[in-house]
Enzyme design. Structure first.
Site, PDB file in Angstrom:
ATOM      1  N   GLU A 130      -9.423 147.735  52.678  1.00 50.68           N
ATOM      2  CA  GLU A 130     -10.714 148.055  53.316  1.00 50.68           C
ATOM      3  C   GLU A 130     -11.921 147.508  52.563  1.00 50.68           C
ATOM      4  OE1 GLU A 130     -10.752 152.252  54.326  1.00 50.68           O
ATOM      5  OE2 GLU A 130      -9.319 151.919  55.943  1.00 50.68           O
TER       6      GLU A 130
HETATM    7  C1  BMA Z   1      -8.247 154.843  54.776  1.00 54.26           C
HETATM    8  C2  BMA Z   1      -7.271 154.667  53.659  1.00 54.26           C
HETATM    9  C3  BMA Z   1      -7.468 155.657  52.579  1.00 54.26           C
HETATM   10  C4  BMA Z   1      -7.863 156.990  53.131  1.00 54.26           C
HETATM   11  C5  BMA Z   1      -7.523 157.103  54.589  1.00 54.26           C
HETATM   12  C6  BMA Z   1      -7.859 158.417  55.200  1.00 54.26           C
HETATM   13  O1  BMA Z   1      -9.544 154.579  54.352  1.00 54.26           O
HETATM   14  O2  BMA Z   1      -7.282 153.361  53.217  1.00 54.26           O
HETATM   15  O3  BMA Z   1      -8.433 155.192  51.690  1.00 54.26           O
HETATM   16  O4  BMA Z   1      -7.281 157.984  52.406  1.00 54.26           O
HETATM   17  O5  BMA Z   1      -8.185 156.103  55.293  1.00 54.26           O
HETATM   18  O6  BMA Z   1      -9.240 158.642  55.261  1.00 54.26           O
END
Ligand code: BMA
Length: 831
Positions: free
Chosen positions: A431
């Protein structure tokens, strides 16, 4: 090579930072590999960080410094002998001293370190590892290189330590310190194997090829001309020699190629077997063996197809030329205290993935490069591994010392893991491209580096040089061809998608708004199993607003999202016991809804990776298996949705269709029977149609008009069956059905290894589940979430060594269904 592990006689002593009185100056026995937290816990000096509100009470440890110390006896180095002190993992900011001399300083838990101690070794030796606060060092580096945006409060992006050590939306904020992987002395003469890189592929004619590239380190002054490398491959039967070879070492390097005609190919689970060949590499000096190395390898080719097409850009994993629908889950560290994760624990988790019909696990970038035991478990079972480089949810400075640490760490782990056939994909990070585009970082960055150089240059270069046999993707999510200010990284039509609108903003029915090319993250929260929850929380805290419950619910507005996510679908109960079941069930429904939708879109959608398979402590989270290793209802829902063959009823282009999803090599054909059933078992309409889904394909069968809508949506369901696969489709939301709260009766009797609970429905019962962990913490059931039509029965096996009263297995709160929730709130139709 003679190896001696140095895991004995260690002590831990507090060495700085403000700590409570009982810790100040304390010296306790230490376990290596281990961590300060687990040592102090063992010594009874801190409470269990996973229970109640102890996490908060232990915040002082963020700023503590520690010294690990041991003494050992050794033979001083003989003439011509070299002695190395090798650390497989130091967590994190360490100064290492042997006999009063500083060997080095480290600040990267993701690398291996080796020190030449030949001149320092004595008969009696003292080894100390001083560990400084990683948080303090991260803050220092952030100040030096300039702060970079990151999620969560601490600057985890300024130090090479597991990001989720610093707290995450499912994990505790407990920064460990310790010697977290093995440490040993290695004594050697003349030369040693410093790196063995097997490049394993399959040629177009089916010849397996292992190109073995070897780096040799030579002891100072020793002649190297007689040093040769031998390599041999033994076939999966364990006896037959498949290929061998021998070459001289020149300038510290050797390369040889082992060809295996008609190699037995390694396949992911569901596509074939996982034959593995033993590769043994020996370094010899004349006839004397100097060093050896052996691993199991598997012959397969990995390609990710990112081809432009009429929709956008595909993202399809191909193994040995066969396109795969990736049935996956995201993996986080399986225990926040990493050294508790044993090979058996890894194997249990991977077994749960296989049992839920998965073929892929993605190691998320906020965790670690796992121990070899994890990848071994995946190699043996056919689980593809997608490995993130460890960067997550933050901008990363491309300045020193971070650049060099990331380069060293990437080189080290690419080489360490490359023998594993399961390792399919390397990914730049989690991300971070998306964060750069959408999370408001750019004004704060003001032109400063944010990590693109790692994703776009460093990592692909390291892979091209060291292991070009794997696929590489710049980030998750990303659109192939992403460039800053170019294609959006989370575009559903191009490459990878993280679907987080659902859960954070909109109802799960919105999963159907898009048919992304590959969904590498999406998920929905639910609480852990009752046994896990009640181990972590005191009885007084068993309500969703208690501060202890909320400390174990880390998502922003997590309970609000749970409740808003529940209300459109299921009755919303007041009572905590009922709420716990309802939110677990809604989690299972939400993810199953998404998975069936995504699978119905194969091959346009070529993979789904659920966030997340596991937890690292007791917590309300997106996990399918909770922190105490117990499967939640979601796990059963994933097993059903990932079954090789499923039927799912979907709206498609204004019609209602049955998607006949066939993820097997055989065609799936026969008479698809469709019928409307009333809750009490009448069949007002039915129809038989012929269905034929080819191998690895999906056929969409129109539902005839008189079955596409119900006479009374609150009192009828659509049942579709083909062979022994059946699905029950609701014409209305579960909460709007006139379900009989007392539709099931049950009997329980002792059966081999536990109990059999036979449940019979007098009218339609949905989601029939035995929450056996409520009675016996070890209890696991073989099935859950069954729909029963009026008159049907199911037998659920409860495996347990305990001896609960069988009568307790046959009623609430253990025997559950969604009907029971209608009882809990009083259904409108009953009012
Ligand atoms: C995304 C993942 C994690 C996080 C999840 C739930 O951002 O990559 O970083 O725990 O969502 O929010």
């Amino acid at each position: 090579m003679e190896t001696t592990t140095l895991h004995e006689g260690w002590t831990l002593r507090h060495a700085g930072g403000e700590v409570p009185g009982e810790i100040d100056g304390v010296v306790v026995p230490a376990t290596v590999p281990g961590s300060a937290h687990t040592d102090l816990l063992e010594a009874g000096l801190i409470p269990d960080p996973y229970l109640g509100e102890n996490e908060t009470a232990l915040a002082w440890a963020h700023r503590a410094d520690w010294v690990y110390e041991t003494t050992f006896t050794a033979e001083p180095a003989a003439a011509g002998e070299r002695v190395d002190l090798a650390f497989d993992g130091l967590d994190t900011v360490a100064t290492i001293m042997l006999n009063g001399t500083e060997l080095g300083r480290t600040e990267n838990m993701h690398r291996r370190y080796r020190f030449d101690v030949t001149a320092l070794l004595a008969a009696e030796n003292s080894l100390t590892v001083h560990l400084h606060s990683a948080l303090a060092r991260a803050e220092e580096v952030a100040a030096e290189v300039g702060p970079r945006p990151h999620s969560y409060p601490h600057p985890f992006n300024a130090i090479r330590k597991m990001a989720c050590s610093f707290g995450w939306d499912w994990g505790p904020d407990l920064q460990t310190a310790g010697i977290w992987r093995p440490v040993r002395l290695e004594r050697w003469q003349t030369a040693r194997l410093s790196e063995v890189r097997p490049l394993v592929t399959v040629g177009p004619d089916g010849t397996g090829r292992a190109e073995v590239l070897v780096d040799v380190e030579t002891a100072a002054g020793a002649p190297s001309s007689a040093v040769r490398v031998r390599a041999a491959l033994t076939a999966p039967d364990g006896a037959t020699r498949a290929a061998d070879g021998e070459v001289a070492v020149r300038d510290g390097r050797a390369a040889l190629v082992l060809d295996v005609p008609d190699a037995e190919l390694w396949w992911p689970h569901g596509y074939g077997a996982q034959p593995r060949y033993d590769l043994a590499v020996t370094l010899v000096d004349g006839e004397q063996a100097l060093d050896d190395w052996s691993r199991k390898i598997g012959f397969r080719n990995v390609v990710v197809r990112t081809d432009p097409d009429e929709i956008g850009t595909s993202f399809t994993i191909e193994i040995n030329g066969t396109p795969i629908f990736a049935k996956g889950a995201n993996w986080i560290p399986d225990d926040h205290f990493l050294t508790r994760v044993t090979p058996d624990r890894y194997a249990r988790r991977v077994d749960q993935a296989i049992a839920a019909n998965m073929n892929l696990l993605r190691i998320w970038g906020g965790g670690v490069y796992e121990d070899d035991a994890f990848y071994d478990a995946c190699d043996a079972r056919g689980v593809l591994v997608w490995q993130d480089f460890l960067l997550a949810c933050a901008a990363y400075a491309e300045d020193e010392p971070i650049w060099s640490e990331l380069e060293a760490e990437a080189r080290d782990n690419v080489v360490r893991l490359m023998s594993h056939p399961s390792l399919a994909i390397w990914n730049g990070g989690n991300e971070n491209l998306w964060g750069f585009m959408d999370w408001g970082w750019q004004p704060e960055l003001d032109g400063a580096t944010w990590g693109y150089g790692y994703y776009h240059e460093l990592f692909p270069q390291v892979l091209a040089e060291l292991d070009p046999t794997r696929a590489y993707v710049e980030g998750s999510p990303t659109s192939p061809g992403f460039a800053p200010w170019g294609k959006h990284p989370n575009d559903p039509d191009h490459g990878l998608k993280h679907e987080w609108q659902v859960w954070n903003q909109v109802d799960y029915s919105h999963y159907r708004d898009e048919a992304p090319r590959f969904v590498s993250e999406f998920g929905f929260q639910g609480p852990p199993t009752w046994a896990t929850l009640t181990r972590a929380l005191d009885p007084d805290d068993l309500h969703k607003e208690s501060s202890a419950f909320l400390l174990h619910q880390k998502a922003p507005d997590g309970n609000g999202k749970l409740d808003r996510g529940l209300a459109p679908h299921l009755p919303v109960p007041e009572d905590f016991t009922d709420w716990h079941w309802a939110t677990q069930l809604n989690q299972a429904h939400a993810v199953r809804f998404a998975l069936e939708h995504y699978r119905s879109h194969w091959p346009r959608t070529a993979g789904a990776i659920v966030w997340q398979i596991n937890d690292c402590w007791p917590v309300t989270s997106w996990a399918a298996v909770d922190g105490d290793e117990r499967p939640k209802p979601l796990w059963y829902a994933m097993r059903a949705a990932y079954a090789p063959r499923i039927l799912t009823v979907q709206p498609r282009d204004g019609r209602l269709v049955v998607a006949v999803v066939n993820d097997t090599d055989q065609p799936w054909s026969g008479v698809l029977s469709l019928s409307r059933h009333t809750l009490d078992g009448a069949v007002p309409a039915s129809s038989d149609v012929t269905a034929e889904a080819g191998p690895r394909s999906v056929e969409l069968v129109d539902v005839p008009a008189d079955l596409a809508t119900a006479g009374d949506p609150a009192r009828e369901v659509l049942v579709a069956a083909l062979g022994d696969v059946r699905t029950v489709h609701l014409y209305a939301e579960n909460k709007d059905l006139a379900l009989d709260p007392d539709a099931v009766t049950a009997t329980a009797a002792p059966a081999s290894g536990g109990y059999d609970v036979t449940i019979t429905a007098t009218s339609l019962a949905l989601d029939v589940t035995v929450l056996a962990d409520r009675l016996a913490p070890d209890a696991v059931t073989d099935r859950a979430l069954d729909p029963l039509l009026a008159g049907e029965s199911v037998t659920v096996h409860v495996a347990t060594a305990a001896a609960p009263d069988p009568g307790d297995l046959t009623g609430a709160p253990v025997l559950r269904s969604s009907n029971a929730l209608h009882a809990a709130v009083g259904h409108p139709s009953k009012l």
